[in-house]
Design a protein around this motif. Structure first.
Motif, PDB file in Angstrom:
ATOM      1  N   VAL A 114      43.275  46.142  47.610  1.00 10.77           N
ATOM      2  CA  VAL A 114      43.931  45.266  46.308  1.00 10.77           C
ATOM      3  C   VAL A 114      42.917  45.785  45.126  1.00 10.77           C
ATOM      4  O   VAL A 114      43.256  46.232  44.087  1.00 10.77           O
ATOM      5  N   ARG A 115      41.583  45.756  45.227  1.00  6.37           N
ATOM      6  CA  ARG A 115      40.556  46.152  44.482  1.00  6.37           C
ATOM      7  C   ARG A 115      40.647  47.798  44.035  1.00  6.37           C
ATOM      8  O   ARG A 115      40.728  47.755  42.753  1.00  6.37           O
ATOM      9  N   ARG A 116      41.166  48.702  44.846  1.00  9.52           N
ATOM     10  CA  ARG A 116      41.240  49.935  44.899  1.00  9.52           C
ATOM     11  C   ARG A 116      42.483  50.016  43.862  1.00  9.52           C
ATOM     12  O   ARG A 116      42.471  50.980  43.272  1.00  9.52           O
ATOM     13  N   ALA A 117      43.426  49.381  44.423  1.00  9.60           N
ATOM     14  CA  ALA A 117      44.627  49.625  43.531  1.00  9.60           C
ATOM     15  C   ALA A 117      44.706  49.173  42.287  1.00  9.60           C
ATOM     16  O   ALA A 117      45.028  49.798  41.397  1.00  9.60           O
ATOM     17  N   LEU A 118      44.083  48.058  41.830  1.00 15.52           N
ATOM     18  CA  LEU A 118      43.785  47.598  40.465  1.00 15.52           C
ATOM     19  C   LEU A 118      43.159  48.581  39.714  1.00 15.52           C
ATOM     20  O   LEU A 118      43.174  48.819  38.628  1.00 15.52           O
ATOM     21  N   GLN A 119      42.127  49.251  40.405  1.00 15.32           N
ATOM     22  CA  GLN A 119      41.302  50.336  39.649  1.00 15.32           C
ATOM     23  C   GLN A 119      42.085  51.430  39.274  1.00 15.32           C
ATOM     24  O   GLN A 119      41.803  52.069  38.428  1.00 15.32           O
ATOM     25  N   GLY A 120      43.130  51.859  40.212  1.00 16.54           N
ATOM     26  CA  GLY A 120      44.000  52.858  39.835  1.00 16.54           C
ATOM     27  C   GLY A 120      45.111  52.450  39.167  1.00 16.54           C
ATOM     28  O   GLY A 120      46.225  53.190  38.905  1.00 16.54           O
ATOM     29  N   GLY A 121      45.343  51.191  38.661  1.00 18.98           N
ATOM     30  CA  GLY A 121      46.542  50.614  37.854  1.00 18.98           C
ATOM     31  C   GLY A 121      47.901  50.425  38.638  1.00 18.98           C
ATOM     32  O   GLY A 121      48.779  50.655  37.991  1.00 18.98           O
ATOM     33  N   PHE A 122      47.869  50.266  39.826  1.00 12.84           N
ATOM     34  CA  PHE A 122      48.971  49.834  40.719  1.00 12.84           C
ATOM     35  C   PHE A 122      49.062  48.205  40.556  1.00 12.84           C
ATOM     36  O   PHE A 122      49.043  47.743  41.842  1.00 12.84           O
ATOM     37  N   TYR A 123      49.432  47.849  39.639  1.00 14.15           N
ATOM     38  CA  TYR A 123      49.250  46.360  39.553  1.00 14.15           C
ATOM     39  C   TYR A 123      50.492  45.665  40.497  1.00 14.15           C
ATOM     40  O   TYR A 123      50.159  44.565  41.005  1.00 14.15           O
ATOM     41  N   GLU A 124      51.706  46.014  40.540  1.00 13.44           N
ATOM     42  CA  GLU A 124      52.743  45.443  41.179  1.00 13.44           C
ATOM     43  C   GLU A 124      52.312  45.688  42.704  1.00 13.44           C
ATOM     44  O   GLU A 124      52.540  44.472  43.540  1.00 13.44           O
ATOM     45  N   TYR A 125      51.729  46.541  43.158  1.00  7.29           N
ATOM     46  CA  TYR A 125      51.273  46.677  44.558  1.00  7.29           C
ATOM     47  C   TYR A 125      50.093  45.681  44.815  1.00  7.29           C
ATOM     48  O   TYR A 125      50.184  45.227  45.772  1.00  7.29           O
ATOM     49  N   CYS A 126      49.182  45.602  44.088  1.00  2.92           N
ATOM     50  CA  CYS A 126      48.005  44.552  43.987  1.00  2.92           C
ATOM     51  C   CYS A 126      48.538  42.964  44.121  1.00  2.92           C
ATOM     52  O   CYS A 126      48.145  42.342  45.118  1.00  2.92           O
ATOM     53  N   VAL A 127      49.632  42.976  43.354  1.00  2.00           N
ATOM     54  CA  VAL A 127      50.119  41.232  43.379  1.00  2.00           C
ATOM     55  C   VAL A 127      50.781  41.075  44.756  1.00  2.00           C
ATOM     56  O   VAL A 127      50.365  40.032  45.311  1.00  2.00           O
ATOM     57  N   SER A 128      51.544  41.943  45.234  1.00  2.00           N
ATOM     58  CA  SER A 128      52.293  41.822  46.565  1.00  2.00           C
ATOM     59  C   SER A 128      51.125  41.769  47.683  1.00  2.00           C
ATOM     60  O   SER A 128      51.305  40.885  48.593  1.00  2.00           O
ATOM     61  N   LEU A 129      49.844  42.352  47.550  1.00  2.00           N
ATOM     62  CA  LEU A 129      48.810  42.297  48.413  1.00  2.00           C
ATOM     63  C   LEU A 129      48.229  41.036  48.361  1.00  2.00           C
ATOM     64  O   LEU A 129      47.804  40.395  49.421  1.00  2.00           O
ATOM     65  N   LEU A 130      47.912  40.614  47.014  1.00  2.00           N
ATOM     66  CA  LEU A 130      47.287  39.480  47.027  1.00  2.00           C
ATOM     67  C   LEU A 130      48.219  37.990  47.608  1.00  2.00           C
ATOM     68  O   LEU A 130      47.808  37.166  48.159  1.00  2.00           O
ATOM     69  N   ALA A 153      40.640  39.559  42.376  1.00  2.00           N
ATOM     70  CA  ALA A 153      40.461  40.445  43.701  1.00  2.00           C
ATOM     71  C   ALA A 153      39.228  40.723  43.845  1.00  2.00           C
ATOM     72  O   ALA A 153      38.895  40.869  45.339  1.00  2.00           O
ATOM     73  N   ASN A 154      38.350  40.853  43.274  1.00  2.00           N
ATOM     74  CA  ASN A 154      36.837  40.865  43.369  1.00  2.00           C
ATOM     75  C   ASN A 154      36.136  39.700  43.933  1.00  2.00           C
ATOM     76  O   ASN A 154      35.557  39.718  45.088  1.00  2.00           O
ATOM     77  N   ARG A 155      36.612  38.594  43.785  1.00  2.00           N
ATOM     78  CA  ARG A 155      36.343  37.486  44.212  1.00  2.00           C
ATOM     79  C   ARG A 155      36.664  37.062  45.624  1.00  2.00           C
ATOM     80  O   ARG A 155      36.042  36.776  46.744  1.00  2.00           O
ATOM     81  N   THR A 156      38.132  37.401  45.831  1.00  2.00           N
ATOM     82  CA  THR A 156      38.683  37.422  47.152  1.00  2.00           C
ATOM     83  C   THR A 156      37.995  38.426  48.174  1.00  2.00           C
ATOM     84  O   THR A 156      37.595  38.068  49.218  1.00  2.00           O
ATOM     85  N   PHE A 157      37.651  39.523  47.636  1.00  2.00           N
ATOM     86  CA  PHE A 157      36.999  40.468  48.644  1.00  2.00           C
ATOM     87  C   PHE A 157      35.665  40.073  48.700  1.00  2.00           C
ATOM     88  O   PHE A 157      35.246  39.971  49.882  1.00  2.00           O
ATOM     89  N   ALA A 158      35.088  39.756  47.910  1.00  2.00           N
ATOM     90  CA  ALA A 158      33.855  39.175  48.100  1.00  2.00           C
ATOM     91  C   ALA A 158      33.522  38.072  49.268  1.00  2.00           C
ATOM     92  O   ALA A 158      32.457  38.001  49.933  1.00  2.00           O
TER      93      ALA A 158
END
Length: 190
Positions: A114-130, A153-158
């Motif tokens: 999710v973090r990597r996708a957000l950095q790359g601008g893949f918003y919808e993909y990130c939301v589905s992963l969250l 996403a950063n908080r969830t990962f941490a």
């Protein structure tokens, strides 16, 4: 030759080998393999390697814990049940390994993607992963214009990564404690 053949039929050498493999695997994966891979690989490749490697590591940790318990000298599980100083640390290793294998390892992998996708601008993909990891505390239809999704996403990962690290450290300490228990048993002559 007779002594060697007697040893082959005894649980002790198998127990020592399984315990040694358990401790060695934990130490190698935690302090050598992960560090070298982190330093040598680009982040995308590192994440891809870790998402494949850690499930195998946690599964191996659980398997070696079961094998160590099953070969406890002199009478396998019967001997282990009678030895609380041995059963407790092995139970801790097994439980922490299961938590990492089933819960926190997959969550950490998903959160890193999710973090990597957000950095790359893949918003919808990130939301589905969250949504997959159950982190749905904010609406999913707004773009991340204020950075809240990235922060989440950063908080969830941490959180999940910290759980994996702490559970793995607890497992390593319990494995070493078990080694001292095993040594005390061997010194006492079983």
């Amino acid at each position: 030759m007779g002594t060697f053949l007697q040893t082959v039929g005894n649980l002790l050498p198998y127990h020592l080998l399984s315990y040694g493999a358990l401790l060695g695997t934990e130490l190698f994966q935690s302090f050598i393999n992960t560090k070298i891979c982190y330093q040598a690989l680009p982040m995308k490749e590192f994440i891809n390697l870790q998402k494949r490697l850690f499930p195998i590591y946690f599964g191996t940790q659980i398997g070696l814990t079961v094998l160590t318990a099953a070969t406890h000298p002199p009478y396998s599980l019967i001997s282990l049940v009678r030895d609380p100083w041995s059963i407790a640390p092995l139970a801790v290793v097994g439980i922490t390994g299961c938590l990492n294998w089933i819960i926190y390892g997959p969550r950490t992998t998903t959160a890193s993607l999710v973090r990597r996708a957000l950095q790359g601008g893949f918003y919808e993909y990130c939301v589905s992963l969250l949504d997959l990891i159950g982190d749905t505390e904010s609406e999913n239809n707004n773009p991340d214009s204020d950075g809240s999704k990235t922060h989440r996403a950063n908080r969830t990962f941490a959180h999940n990564h910290a759980m994996v690290i702490h559970l793995n450290a607890i497992a390593m300490i319990a494995t070493v404690v078990y080694g001292f228990s095993l040594s005390a048993t061997l010194v006492a002559g079983m």
